[in-house]
Write an enzyme that holds these catalytic residues in place. Structure first.
Site, PDB file in Angstrom:
ATOM      1  N   ASP A   1      40.108  10.705  73.297  1.00 42.34           N
ATOM      2  CA  ASP A   1      40.038  11.856  72.405  1.00 42.34           C
ATOM      3  C   ASP A   1      41.091  12.906  72.752  1.00 42.34           C
ATOM      4  O   ASP A   1      40.979  14.062  72.358  1.00 42.34           O
ATOM      5  CB  ASP A   1      38.637  12.477  72.435  1.00 42.34           C
ATOM      6  CG  ASP A   1      38.386  13.409  71.258  1.00 42.34           C
ATOM      7  OD1 ASP A   1      39.070  13.250  70.226  1.00 42.34           O
ATOM      8  OD2 ASP A   1      37.521  14.302  71.366  1.00 42.34           O
TER       9      ASP A   1
ATOM     10  N   ASP B   1      39.250   5.725  68.331  1.00 43.91           N
ATOM     11  CA  ASP B   1      40.374   6.669  68.425  1.00 43.91           C
ATOM     12  C   ASP B   1      41.475   6.263  69.385  1.00 43.91           C
ATOM     13  O   ASP B   1      42.477   6.961  69.493  1.00 43.91           O
ATOM     14  CB  ASP B   1      39.888   8.069  68.837  1.00 43.91           C
ATOM     15  CG  ASP B   1      39.138   8.754  67.723  1.00 43.91           C
ATOM     16  OD1 ASP B   1      39.235   8.305  66.583  1.00 43.91           O
ATOM     17  OD2 ASP B   1      38.448   9.730  68.006  1.00 43.91           O
TER      18      ASP B   1
ATOM     19  N   ASP C   1      28.575  16.796  65.772  1.00 44.22           N
ATOM     20  CA  ASP C   1      29.974  16.597  66.133  1.00 44.22           C
ATOM     21  C   ASP C   1      30.429  17.582  67.203  1.00 44.22           C
ATOM     22  O   ASP C   1      31.484  17.400  67.802  1.00 44.22           O
ATOM     23  CB  ASP C   1      30.871  16.785  64.905  1.00 44.22           C
ATOM     24  CG  ASP C   1      30.623  15.734  63.843  1.00 44.22           C
ATOM     25  OD1 ASP C   1      30.285  14.603  64.206  1.00 44.22           O
ATOM     26  OD2 ASP C   1      30.757  16.056  62.653  1.00 44.22           O
TER      27      ASP C   1
END
Length: 476
Positions: free
Chosen positions: A131, A169, A317
């Site tokens: 991330d 990701d 989130d």
């Protein structure tokens, strides 16, 4: 933003713990979803990916939503959350770097799933610098440690069919890496694919495919190729995002085409909260979203192996609560307007769904002649040959607007390919966007947003002149 959030993982005898927040997969075995959904029953004769249409995915009895439902039987939200979210299988995240226990943690899940005759969806999420240091930062300290962790993860897989979602990701998001660091990461991912397949030849391994409004299909295909996708089983898209199933399916086919359409590769799509598409460019706990296709391998699409809930519906989130925290209000909002999972639904249509599924055609009030004062914010995110644009329409007048039509002319050779939260048509360079009924009324001072995706050849100049219901708007 595009990534999931870390999930805790604690071994549990019959099952395993749960995952991490912005992303998991209450992945399931039958599906239907709020606006475009795949039929759960009767998947037999339909076009199919490489997973059997009747595949039953493993339900984690220790997930956060299951625990919340059990602990709150009298809550007014419990029945809806239980029926439409907790009832569905989900992916299980291994996001804490615990090399000493990861083998037993994985084995607890795969053993329980095999005993139940179900297929577990395991999400490996421990790549170093994951991330890019954002809300889901963490992972192994370095790539050699990660390689060793993957070996221990693979040692718990057993021999039954398993789905492995490998590092959300990790391929689409590399802006924090130098060219050499990116190459090193991709080489490590390629080794991970080999390690997992060697440990369990029945494991299906999917690499990070980003999503339809991120990297172009050609760029994502190049990255996937560098990360060893040709030796994997395919790639996953839309993790923790909101893009419609139709758009993601189209994107997946474009990526496969850019890879040369190798027969062994397919996609899986995260449909955990894409039932009415994105809320403009908002990605962090936006309101008004809805669960999408219920988890299933009956996709009726030869390019797509499964719709999975990789991001667990109801887990934050990082804005409404700490990333990965189960928030019942979010879960209830996602579930309350969704179809009953026991009700057969129609296969996904080629047209992206509209937000807030109407029971009939959304009202299309006739826009008033003139009387509109407005400002427009047009923000584009471009890459070679394509872009997305977020458009905010604000009523700066003193009276409410009931029904709106926004017009502009592209200065270059842009061509709109899809849109969300508005109906967008194009004739030559002239573009018209109209409301979808539910977002057609703008009180004085109120605004609404929609988005579009487009291609261009040599000129992607931003438009500067907009009209709302025939009246010129200012731009900001």
């Amino acid at each position: 933003m595009h990534t999931p959030d870390p999930h805790r993982h604690t071994p549990v005898p019959p099952v395993r713990p749960t995952r991490r927040a912005a992303a998991l997969a209450l992945a399931a075995a039958t599906a239907a979803v709020g606006l475009v959904v795949a039929a759960q029953g009767g998947a037999g004769a339909a076009v199919q990916g490489s997973l059997a249409a009747d595949t039953q995915f493993y339900k984690d009895p220790t997930s956060q939503v299951v625990k919340w439902v059990a602990a709150n039987p009298g809550d007014s939200r419990t029945q809806v959350i239980s029926k439409r979210i907790a009832s569905q299988p989900q992916g299980i995240w291994f996001s804490n770097y615990r090399p000493d226990s990861v083998t037993s943690d994985v084995r607890a899940v795969t053993s329980a799933a095999a005993q139940a005759g179900q297929v577990p969806v395991l999400v490996a999420y421990a790549i170093p610098n994951r991330d890019c240091g954002g809300a889901s930062a963490g992972g192994a300290p370095d790539l050699p440690s990660y390689d060793a962790w993957v070996g221990k993860f693979a040692a718990g897989l057993g021999s039954s069919r398993t789905v492995v979602v490998l590092e959300p990701d990790s391929i689409a998001l590399t802006t924090c890496l130098s060219a050499q660091q990116q190459n090193d990461r991709f080489a490590s991912l390629a080794r991970a694919v080999t390690t997992i397949h060697a440990a369990n030849p029945n494991a299906k391994v999917y690499l990070d495919g980003g999503h339809s409004t991120w990297n172009s299909a050609a760029e994502q295909a190049n990255r996937l190729r560098g990360a060893g996708v040709l030796n994997a089983d395919g790639f996953f898209t839309n993790v923790s995002n909101f893009n419609t199933t139709a758009n993601e399916s189209s994107f997946a086919r474009n990526v496969l085409n850019a890879l040369g359409n190798p027969g062994n590769l397919h996609a899986v799509i995260d449909t955990s909260r894409n039932g009415n598409g994105p809320a403009g460019s908002a990605w962090c706990d936006p309101s008004g979203r809805r669960i999408g296709n219920y988890p299933t391998a009956a996709t009726n699409d030869s390019a797509v192996d499964a719709f999975l809930w990789i991001k667990p519906p109801g887990e934050a989130d990082g804005c409404a609560a700490a990333a990965g925290t189960f928030v019942p209000d979010i879960a209830y909002q996602l579930a309350q307007n969704a179809p009953d999972p026991s009700t057969p639904s129609q296969p996904p249509s080629s047209q992206p769904p509209t937000s807030q599924p109407p029971t009939s055609q959304p009202p299309t009030s006739q826009p008033p002649a003139g009387n509109a004062a407005c400002s427009i914010a047009y923000r584009a995110n471009s890459w070679a040959g394509g872009f997305t644009a977020d458009v905010t329409v604000k009523n700066t007048g003193s009276a409410a607007i009931s029904g709106w039509t926004l017009g502009w002319t592209f200065p270059g050779d842009q061509k709109v390919t899809s849109a969300w939260n508005a109906r967008v048509t194009q004739s030559g360079a002239a573009v018209t966007a109209t409301d979808l009924g539910y977002n057609g009324t703008l009180a004085a001072g109120a605004s609404t947003a929609f988005g579009l995706q487009a291609t261009y050849g040599s000129n992607n100049t931003t438009p500067t002149a907009f009209t709302l219901n025939g009246t010129a708007c200012t731009t900001s």
